[in-house]
Every structure is written in structure tokens, then in C-alpha cells.
Design a protein around this motif. Sequence first.
Motif, PDB file in Angstrom:
ATOM      1  N   ILE A  49       0.860  -1.186   0.000  1.00  0.00           N
ATOM      2  CA  ILE A  49       0.000   0.000   0.000  1.00  0.00           C
ATOM      3  C   ILE A  49       0.888   1.225   0.000  1.00  0.00           C
ATOM      4  N   LYS A  50       0.689   2.075  -0.984  1.00  0.00           N
ATOM      5  CA  LYS A  50       1.513   3.282  -1.055  1.00  0.00           C
ATOM      6  C   LYS A  50       0.598   4.483  -1.201  1.00  0.00           C
TER       7      LYS A  50
ATOM      8  N   VAL B 234      -8.472   3.174   1.789  1.00  0.00           N
ATOM      9  CA  VAL B 234      -7.596   2.026   1.542  1.00  0.00           C
ATOM     10  C   VAL B 234      -8.433   0.807   1.145  1.00  0.00           C
ATOM     11  N   GLY B 235      -9.604   0.680   1.774  1.00  0.00           N
ATOM     12  CA  GLY B 235     -10.474  -0.457   1.495  1.00  0.00           C
ATOM     13  C   GLY B 235     -11.326  -0.296   0.253  1.00  0.00           C
ATOM     14  N   LEU B 236     -11.090   0.765  -0.497  1.00  0.00           N
ATOM     15  CA  LEU B 236     -11.811   1.031  -1.745  1.00  0.00           C
ATOM     16  C   LEU B 236     -13.314   1.184  -1.525  1.00  0.00           C
ATOM     17  N   LEU B 237     -13.673   1.536  -0.305  1.00  0.00           N
ATOM     18  CA  LEU B 237     -15.090   1.790  -0.036  1.00  0.00           C
ATOM     19  C   LEU B 237     -15.385   3.268  -0.257  1.00  0.00           C
TER      20      LEU B 237
ATOM     21  N   GLY C 210      -4.043  13.284  -4.352  1.00  0.00           N
ATOM     22  CA  GLY C 210      -2.952  12.408  -3.939  1.00  0.00           C
ATOM     23  C   GLY C 210      -2.969  11.106  -4.712  1.00  0.00           C
ATOM     24  N   ILE C 211      -2.050  10.257  -4.351  1.00  0.00           N
ATOM     25  CA  ILE C 211      -1.892   9.006  -5.074  1.00  0.00           C
ATOM     26  C   ILE C 211      -2.100   7.837  -4.118  1.00  0.00           C
TER      27      ILE C 211
ATOM     28  N   VAL D  25      -2.353   1.835  -9.540  1.00  0.00           N
ATOM     29  CA  VAL D  25      -2.820   3.159  -9.146  1.00  0.00           C
ATOM     30  C   VAL D  25      -4.349   3.148  -9.104  1.00  0.00           C
ATOM     31  N   ILE D  26      -4.879   3.609  -7.966  1.00  0.00           N
ATOM     32  CA  ILE D  26      -6.338   3.596  -7.808  1.00  0.00           C
ATOM     33  C   ILE D  26      -6.879   4.979  -8.121  1.00  0.00           C
TER      34      ILE D  26
END
Lengths: 415, 230
Positions: B2-3, B51-54, B60-61, B68-69
Motif C-alpha cells: 500500500i503506497k 484504503v479499502g476502496l469503499l 494524492g496518489i 494506481v487507484i
Amino acid sequence: MLKFIFDQDTWQEIYSSIRKNKMRTGITIIGVMWGIFLLVVLLGAAKGVENNFNKLFGNFATNSVFVWAQQTSKPFKGFQEGKGLTLKMSDLENIKNEIEGLEFVVPRHQTQAMAINNFKSGTFGIFGDYPELDKVQKKELVYGRFINDNDIKEKKKVCVIEEEIYKQLFDEGEFPIGTYIKINDINYNVVGMYKEGQVGGGGPQGNIHIPFTTFQQVYNRGDSIGWMMITGDMEHDITQIEADVKLLLRNLHKVHPNDERAFGSFNLGERIAQVTGFLTGMQFLTWFVGIATLIAGVFAIGNILLITVKERTKEIGIRRALGAKPWEIKRQIVLESVFLTSIAGALGIIFGGLVLMLIDNTIGKGPEAALTNPTVDIPVVITAAITLVVLGTLIGMIPAQTAISIRPIEALREE
Amino acid sequence: MIKIEKLHKSYPIGKDSLHVLKGIDLHIKEGEFVAIMGSSGSGKSTLLNIVGLLDTHDEGIYKLNGQVIENLDETKAATLRNKFLGFIFQSFNLITYKTAVENVALPLYYQGMGRKDRQKVAMKYLEKVGLKERANHLPNELSGGEKQRVAVARALATQPKVVLADEPTGALDSKTSHSVMELLKDINREGMTVFVITHEEDIAEQTDRIVRLKDGVIISDEKVNKTVTA
């Protein structure tokens, strides 16, 4: 998609979600079931009424008119008013030649007489008929045949009886064909028997038909005609034919052209049109009420599913956190809706059918039945079922959309 | 694994907006056991949601497993969640009308795994958390600790890259808290990246690295000194 529908897991999911919400499932099902139940029963009842009318009129050609002679009501060409008129065989030929759009012109004679068979007797309507009568007023023969051309030509002493006559003059189990019944001291050979259940004749006491020529001879009617049945073909308006025939008759009988009362007539086509109009209206009403109820029921399903979706917000959030894609949630809810509507629809159809059976078995039997053979056509039922499924799908879209419009993070937020 | 670089997130509240995350930089490597600490309102839950994509970030990145999300639609997010992430919640979030084993098998269902395989895998993970005997019980027949262990098994079932735990012990007493933490430690020892959010100091101390959050910024990020053995 097909794989999804036939997947055991899909049904497992639906089963568990339904099991979890027994109450709302029950209420929902009852709502739609009631709708389709009403539709089926109402349509069946309407059909029953229609069948009743058909039983009354069905054996007549619908575009027919009866014409008979009366008395003049206007003086004309030196004759006083009140001159008695009689239809003659020559009128028949003239009508056939002059009027366009005719199908049949059937002359008839009618009287009442006592008929005797051994020690049984009764007074019945006696009709002198041509074979063509069978074409305009269908006789459902149980035994034998109707009057034929040979009977007419040879003025045979034969008769065709209605089943009612058989009941009154014959012993049970006796075979009527070939026996003789006595009418006005003349023996007639019974050549045919037909099913009862028509109007426009001797009434409930039953009819006996003998050859028209025999009738003329036996009852000394010369070449006169009692009355005639005229049917028009499909392209011609029976009301116009009725007017034309009467005008022609007034001409032939030297009656004032405007003497409306000289010849009487009864336009069966018009009457039937009125009744069918009424029936069509009733059927329309039935469909309207049924479909409206159905739609209300389906909306109830949508509403309840919507509430359920709200209740299940958290569950849906969990599923999505675990990786359920929006359309997976959506199809689940839509399928639930379709499943519920289908089950409800099937139950409604079954219960409706049972009620129709009950009606048929209680008040649907016999000549005095309020509803005759109340049924719903299979295509109608299938249409209703398909409509339900389509409506169920459409209405399921609403809660499904709501379900996926809630973001998982909101769904999972702690209270 | 995780970045996160210069991550910002704000929520609109009426006309104003609430700036929750104000430039977070965080790098979590594979196999780490990280605790995010902070009082309520510090932004830790928001961070976990992102982080949980919820939830989505504004600026930011964010890279998850090198990817990359950004501009994720729900379908893609769901697929990524299913593939890379396992969730453990404070209130367990088990589906109430499904048995323990069905709950564990649910993420596998969304992965498209066949019924029998699912059952097998789910049983394997239930055994791992020591609840094989309770497999056919409904959640309300299980104790809090058992429920959370079922949730852990469910989070692990898809063999995710990262396990995200939001206050995993928040609803448990200290004894069961301990056993759940032991379970998480075991998982971590097997190489799983574990990301815990908590406000309890003693829970955080059982991890390898504590990141402290206050008012939307990281105020400290330090390794835990492992002098005390459990």
C-alpha cells in the motif's frame, strides 16, 4: 445470465432472503395473488355470461331477420285499411331475385298441436320447415337427420323432434328413430332428434319439425308462408336487407309504401349486436379491473421490496464490501421480485381456476344456470402470467436501483 | 503493498466542507502488521475506507499492489476488493440468516467459485480459526469472539493481499480481544499484510508498527519495540 438463473446458489440466496422475511413475503404474495385471482375469476365469470347468451342465441345465424305478414294500416289502391295479408311462396322467389346480399330465405309455418305416442301426449309447437333451417338455426342432432329435400318433394310424413319432446313422449331408454308419433291423427315417422336449448320457437314445451310441404298440405295452407327467416351475407347490413324486403313485400302485396305495420319483423342481428356490445363492455371492464388490481399488486411488491432493501442496507453493504458487483446485487433483487410475482401469479391462477370450478359445479349447471361453463382461455392466462413477470422485472428495478445507489461505506457505517 | 502519497479527503457538510485527511503519506510493505491509532475524528476510519476502496480520495496518489487507484467505478472496485482485500469490522457484519460456513463462503461466491469448492475452502478457514464445530451455527448462536473469528475466516477466504480490520476488538472483552489479536498475529506471521485501526493502546502495541493520526495528519510512525513476548 442463464447460468445465473439455473445456478443453485442463486436460489439458495433467494430462498434464504425470503425465509428471513416470511411476513413481507406472505403479504406480497397475497397482494399479487389477489390481483390475478380477480382477473381470472372475473374473466371466467364474463365468459360464463357470454356462454349463457351464446346458449340462447348461438344457434341462430347472427345476421338474420324474421319477417311475417300482418294487416295493412293505411288504405291503398282502393283497399281499406285493415286488409289481412299472407305471405306466399311467390314472395320468396321475388325476394331472392330482387334483394342483394341474401344468404338464405327460409319459409316456415307454425302451429300448435297435440302429439301422442302410445299413452303419452303433450301439446307442442309444430313447425313446417325446409332443410335450410338447419343452416340458419343450427340443430345439434343427437340421433338421425334433419328434414331433407326428398321429404319436401314427396311431402313425407316425417318429423324431427327436440330432445324435450323425447323426454315427454318417450320412455327412458327408448330409441326414438323409426317410431311413429301421432299429430292431429296423422302418424309421423321420427327421423331425427336434436338437442334442446334454443329460443325463438315453441318455448320450453319443445318443438316438432315436419316438412314444409307436408305442413302446407296437412294444415291446408295452400302456397302460403307463415313467416320467413332471412339471413344476409357478411358484406351486407341486415338492417338494410330488412327494410328492402319489407318495401318489396309492400309492393308485391299492393300495400301503401309507407305502411310500416303491414309486415312485421324481428331483427335478430340487431338484438345480438346489442348483447355482444354489452358483453364486450363487460369484458373490457373485467380486463380493466383485473389489470388495475394486478398493477396495484405489483406495485405493492415493489414497495415492499423497497422497504426490504432499506432494511437490508447493511447486508447489501457487507456483500459489496466482500466483492459483490452492483449488477450482482441488482439481479438478485430483480430475480427476487420476479420470483415472488411468479409464485403469486401461479397461486392466483390456481385459486382462480379452483373458484371457477366451484362456480361451474354449483351454479354453472343445467338450463337455468347463472353462468355457463365459466372458463378462462389458456392464452389469456399465459398472457397474464407473462405480463406479471414483465411487471415484476420492471418494478424490481426500482428497489434494485435503490439498493446499489447506497454506497457501501454508508451502508456499513456504525449506528 | 500500500503506497499513499499526499492523500487528501474532504466531505461536504452543507455549504462548507470538512477536511478530514490533510496530506497523508504512508507506505506499507508486504507482510507488515500495522496499527493506525487516533481518537475519533482523527480521520482513521476515512483512511481505512479509502484504503479499502469503499470510498474515494480527492487528491494524492493511492497505489494498491502496484496498481494506481483512481476513477474506479463500483464494479471495478468490487472486483479489487474481492481480490486483494479482506475486511474485519468492529460489529462483525456477518449476515444474520447465513450460517458461519455460509458467511465465510460468501466472498468466494462473488469470486465465482463453485459450490463444493467454496464449502471446502470455507471449512478450511473455519478450522484455521478453530470454529470447525460451529460451522453450521447462525451468527446469533455464536459468542462475540466466535463471531469475530468467523469474520476473520471470511476475510481470509479469498486469500487477499491485505486484511483490513476496523476496530476488530472494539466490541469484545479483553480475553476474547486477546484471542482475536493472536489470530491476527498468526495470520501476519504467515506473511499476510494486516492493517488494523484501533484506539486502544494495548491492541496497537501487539502490532509491529503504529501510525498515529491526529486531525487528518500523521503525527508519528514508529516500529514497536518487541521486548514483551506474548
